[in-house]
Design a protein around this motif. Structure first.
Motif, mmCIF file in Angstrom:
data_model
loop_
_atom_site.group_PDB
_atom_site.id
_atom_site.type_symbol
_atom_site.label_atom_id
_atom_site.label_comp_id
_atom_site.label_asym_id
_atom_site.label_seq_id
_atom_site.Cartn_x
_atom_site.Cartn_y
_atom_site.Cartn_z
ATOM 1 N N ILE A 95 0.858 -1.173 0.000
ATOM 2 C CA ILE A 95 0.000 0.000 0.000
ATOM 3 C C ILE A 95 0.902 1.233 0.000
ATOM 4 O O ILE A 95 1.630 1.464 0.973
ATOM 5 N N PRO A 96 0.878 2.007 -1.076
ATOM 6 C CA PRO A 96 1.652 3.253 -1.065
ATOM 7 C C PRO A 96 1.126 4.188 0.023
ATOM 8 O O PRO A 96 -0.085 4.264 0.255
ATOM 9 N N LEU A 97 2.006 4.884 0.701
ATOM 10 C CA LEU A 97 1.597 5.783 1.777
ATOM 11 C C LEU A 97 0.666 6.878 1.282
ATOM 12 O O LEU A 97 -0.205 7.350 2.018
ATOM 13 N N THR A 98 0.806 7.264 0.023
ATOM 14 C CA THR A 98 -0.051 8.313 -0.531
ATOM 15 C C THR A 98 -1.488 7.840 -0.711
ATOM 16 O O THR A 98 -2.388 8.659 -0.871
ATOM 17 N N ARG A 99 -1.731 6.537 -0.683
ATOM 18 C CA ARG A 99 -3.090 6.005 -0.841
ATOM 19 C C ARG A 99 -3.763 5.696 0.491
ATOM 20 O O ARG A 99 -4.922 5.319 0.529
ATOM 21 N N ILE A 100 -3.046 5.850 1.579
ATOM 22 C CA ILE A 100 -3.617 5.571 2.901
ATOM 23 C C ILE A 100 -4.463 6.765 3.342
ATOM 24 O O ILE A 100 -3.989 7.902 3.343
ATOM 25 N N ASN A 101 -5.726 6.487 3.698
ATOM 26 C CA ASN A 101 -6.651 7.537 4.139
ATOM 27 C C ASN A 101 -6.704 7.653 5.652
ATOM 28 O O ASN A 101 -6.905 8.743 6.181
ATOM 29 N N ASP A 102 -6.586 6.534 6.347
ATOM 30 C CA ASP A 102 -6.813 6.542 7.782
ATOM 31 C C ASP A 102 -5.961 5.463 8.432
ATOM 32 O O ASP A 102 -5.841 4.357 7.905
ATOM 33 N N VAL A 103 -5.393 5.795 9.577
ATOM 34 C CA VAL A 103 -4.647 4.838 10.388
ATOM 35 C C VAL A 103 -5.196 4.935 11.804
ATOM 36 O O VAL A 103 -5.218 6.016 12.386
ATOM 37 N N SER A 104 -5.656 3.819 12.336
ATOM 38 C CA SER A 104 -6.171 3.815 13.702
ATOM 39 C C SER A 104 -5.692 2.556 14.410
ATOM 40 O O SER A 104 -5.117 1.656 13.781
ATOM 41 N N TYR A 105 -5.933 2.490 15.704
ATOM 42 C CA TYR A 105 -5.563 1.293 16.454
ATOM 43 C C TYR A 105 -6.581 1.040 17.541
ATOM 44 O O TYR A 105 -7.346 1.925 17.921
#
Length: 166
Positions: free
Chosen positions: A99-109
């Motif tokens: 997954i390219p970082l530019t395509r990541i919309n949300d990061v949660s935990y």
């Protein structure tokens, strides 16, 4: 086990590599101890063909429910570079998801009670694709990984912001 240098693209560097928390191997260790103990006891109190059968059954149980899960755990890694999130897994056949970082919309935990006690959690990454979000379970030090990945995603989406602050 890190990403092979031949898989990295130009000007890409590895930031961190994680595998799931060692708690994933608890059941395998329990099976190993029980099967080894039962197999050893069975081999000690029997003889002849029965002893051979006991030893073979114990070895099969150990390989199937202790060694193979360990090898799966050992070869399943998640690597964050300055450009991509890379998931690699597989014993004989290696598969992966990038997954390219530019395509990541949300990061949660999220962290459940046992995760808080053991210092791990689930990292959830949503990207701009039709695939379901990537859930990385039992990530050690999930808050640190979340913070680092979020910072990298922000820098990938706003490259000028990082240069302007310097």
């Amino acid at each position: 086990m890190t990403v092979s240098k031949k898989l990295l693209i130009e000007d890409e560097r590895e930031i961190l590599t994680v595998r799931t928390h060692v708690k994933a191997l608890f059941g395998s260790v329990l099976v190993l101890v029980l099967a080894a103990g039962a197999g050893g006891y069975g081999a000690a109190v029997t003889d002849g063909v029965v002893r051979t059968v006991v030893i073979v059954v114990a070895l099969v149980v150990i390989v199937w429910w202790a060694v193979l899960p360990f090898l799966r755990w050992f070869t399943w890694t998640y690597t964050v570079t300055n450009r991509r999130l890379i998931e690699q897994k597989g014993l004989l056949t290696r598969t992966g998801r990038i997954i390219p970082l530019t395509r990541i919309n949300d990061v949660s935990y999220e962290k459940h009670l046992t995760d808080r006690i053991l210092g791990c959690g689930t990292l959830i990454v949503h990207d701009a694709s039709e695939q379901a979000g990537l859930q990385i379970r039992d990530v050690p030090n999930v808050e640190d990984v979340h913070r680092r990945l979020t910072t990298l995603v922000f820098e990938a989406h706003h490259p000028a912001t990082n240069d302007e602050q310097i």
